[in-house]
Design a protein around this motif. Structure first.
Motif, short mmCIF file in Angstrom:
data_model
loop_
_atom_site.label_atom_id
_atom_site.label_comp_id
_atom_site.label_asym_id
_atom_site.label_seq_id
_atom_site.Cartn_x
_atom_site.Cartn_y
_atom_site.Cartn_z
N PHE A 150 -1.02 -9.12 -1.56
CA PHE A 150 -0.23 -7.89 -1.72
C PHE A 150 -1.00 -6.85 -2.50
O PHE A 150 -0.92 -5.65 -2.23
N LEU A 151 -1.77 -7.31 -3.50
CA LEU A 151 -2.54 -6.39 -4.35
C LEU A 151 -3.93 -6.11 -3.80
O LEU A 151 -4.73 -5.44 -4.45
N GLY A 152 -4.23 -6.64 -2.62
CA GLY A 152 -5.52 -6.37 -2.00
C GLY A 152 -6.65 -7.23 -2.51
O GLY A 152 -7.82 -6.90 -2.29
N LEU A 153 -6.33 -8.36 -3.19
CA LEU A 153 -7.36 -9.23 -3.75
C LEU A 153 -7.50 -10.54 -2.99
O LEU A 153 -8.24 -11.41 -3.42
N GLY A 154 -6.78 -10.67 -1.88
CA GLY A 154 -6.88 -11.88 -1.07
C GLY A 154 -7.66 -11.63 0.20
O GLY A 154 -8.68 -10.93 0.18
N ALA A 155 -7.19 -12.22 1.30
CA ALA A 155 -7.83 -11.99 2.60
C ALA A 155 -7.79 -10.50 2.93
O ALA A 155 -6.76 -9.83 2.75
N GLN A 156 -8.89 -9.98 3.43
CA GLN A 156 -9.01 -8.54 3.65
C GLN A 156 -8.63 -8.15 5.08
O GLN A 156 -8.77 -8.93 6.02
N PRO A 157 -8.11 -6.91 5.25
CA PRO A 157 -7.76 -6.43 6.59
C PRO A 157 -8.98 -6.50 7.51
O PRO A 157 -10.12 -6.34 7.04
N PRO A 158 -8.74 -6.74 8.80
CA PRO A 158 -7.44 -6.84 9.48
C PRO A 158 -6.87 -8.25 9.53
O PRO A 158 -6.05 -8.55 10.40
N ALA A 159 -7.31 -9.16 8.64
CA ALA A 159 -6.79 -10.53 8.63
C ALA A 159 -5.28 -10.50 8.43
O ALA A 159 -4.78 -9.78 7.55
N PRO A 160 -4.53 -11.27 9.20
CA PRO A 160 -3.05 -11.24 9.12
C PRO A 160 -2.51 -12.10 7.98
O PRO A 160 -1.80 -13.07 8.21
N GLU A 161 -2.85 -11.74 6.75
CA GLU A 161 -2.35 -12.48 5.59
C GLU A 161 -0.96 -11.97 5.24
O GLU A 161 -0.71 -10.77 5.21
N TRP A 162 -0.03 -12.91 4.99
CA TRP A 162 1.38 -12.52 4.85
C TRP A 162 1.61 -11.56 3.69
O TRP A 162 2.38 -10.61 3.80
N GLY A 163 0.97 -11.79 2.55
CA GLY A 163 1.14 -10.90 1.42
C GLY A 163 0.64 -9.50 1.71
O GLY A 163 1.27 -8.50 1.35
N ALA A 164 -0.51 -9.41 2.37
CA ALA A 164 -1.06 -8.11 2.74
C ALA A 164 -0.16 -7.40 3.76
O ALA A 164 -0.04 -6.17 3.74
N MET A 165 0.48 -8.19 4.64
CA MET A 165 1.40 -7.59 5.61
C MET A 165 2.61 -6.97 4.91
O MET A 165 3.07 -5.89 5.28
N ILE A 166 3.10 -7.65 3.88
CA ILE A 166 4.22 -7.08 3.11
C ILE A 166 3.77 -5.80 2.40
O ILE A 166 4.50 -4.81 2.35
N SER A 167 2.56 -5.83 1.85
CA SER A 167 2.04 -4.65 1.15
C SER A 167 1.95 -3.45 2.08
O SER A 167 2.36 -2.33 1.71
N SER A 168 1.42 -3.67 3.29
CA SER A 168 1.30 -2.54 4.22
C SER A 168 2.65 -2.09 4.75
O SER A 168 2.81 -0.92 5.14
#
Length: 301
Positions: A239-257
């Motif tokens: 969610f904070l951009g410190l995990g898997a980087q785009p365009p990887a479909p990481e669930w936290g990043a998907m919530i963030s976007s």
């Protein structure tokens, strides 16, 4: 080293080991059949594993393929979970995102489990100065909020999935170590351990042949219960951009976007949130069920 290898060989070649393992598995299966909620948890995790393994065959779309003409479409037969701001199919991204979740859980567990077990049993078995040093180091790590410490490690090491796994692992081993130490303190005074010492077994053999195996069930249960926390921490880092980087479909990043579209296009953030909720809940249920099966002291009345 040779003593450790010989000890491991004796464990594998001990008479009746296979029969005891099969008997234990049969008893566990019988107890599991009496836990419908636990069966549901195992079913969800089994489904998650299947989805992660066969995501390329199940996903109806490429998870990274963009189609701006289909951006922010609501859930429908064409897109079961809707589309995001780039027109990517959210359902397909959730399926592929399960691979990232399983990968994170797996690698964190195989790092944290052995480290916590070894530190805990060594501390509990030897006691004295060894115990004091190892437990003070454990207390230092425990004194920091795990998420904040994981964020600090991830920010220092750089944003990626591998560094997120390392950051979570560096903060997740202390509870395992303290549990293993508590178990070792009890087991080291058992009669069979005293008998092994009386027969001349070395301290290393007593530690890894008689004490560590008795701590493994509790460690497995604790690891399973920790997996929900691992999922949430990984999602927080994403969610904070410190995990898997785009365009990887990481669930936290998907919530963030998707948080920018919550009021008008709720499905962009809610769908991955539901995936995190169900997966975390399943692991909590499974951990609770394993505790009941493997430790009769916690069995429900």
């Amino acid at each position: 080293m040779s003593d450790a290898i010989r000890t491991a060989s004796e464990m594998l070649q001990s008479p009746g080991l296979t029969e005891r393992m099969l008997s234990a598995l049969r008893r566990a299966a019988g107890k599991l059949a009496e836990e419908p909620l636990g069966l549901a948890g195992f079913a969800i995790i089994g489904l998650l594993l299947l989805v992660a393994a066969f995501a390329p065959l199940i996903a109806p779309y490429d998870p990274t393929a963009q189609s701006l003409s289909n951006a922010l479409q609501p859930p429908s037969l064409a897109h079961l979970a809707g589309t995001d701001e780039f027109g990517r199919d959210i359902f397909s991204r959730l399926l592929y995102g399960s691979r990232i979740t399983i990968q994170t859980i797996f690698f964190v567990s195989i790092i944290v489990g052995p480290i916590g077990l070894v530190i805990g049993v060594v501390s509990g078995f030897f006691g004295g100065r060894t115990d004091a040093i190892l437990m003070r180091a454990t207390d230092i790590v425990l004194s920091f909020p795990s998420l904040i410490l994981a964020l600090a490690f991830a920010a220092a090491l750089g944003a990626s999935l591998s560094t997120a796994i390392i950051a979570i692992s560096l903060t997740a081993w202390p509870p395992i170590a303290r549990l293993a130490r508590a178990e070792a303190l009890v087991v080291r005074n058992a009669d069979y351990v005293a008998a092994a010492r009386l027969y001349g077994a070395s301290r290393l053999r007593v530690l890894f042949l008689y004490i560590a195996p008795m701590c493994i069930p509790s460690v497995i249960v604790r690891l399973t219960l920790n997996m929900a926390g691992i999922i949430l921490t990984a999602a927080s880092l994403g969610f904070l951009g410190l995990g898997a980087q785009p365009p990887a479909p990481e669930w936290g990043a998907m919530i963030s976007s998707g948080r920018k579209f919550m009021l008008d296009f709720w499905w962009v953030a809610v769908m991955p949130g539901i995936a995190i909720l169900l997966t975390s809940l399943a692991f909590n249920i499974v951990g609770d069920t394993l505790r009941d099966i493997m430790d009769p002291r916690h069995a429900r009345s």
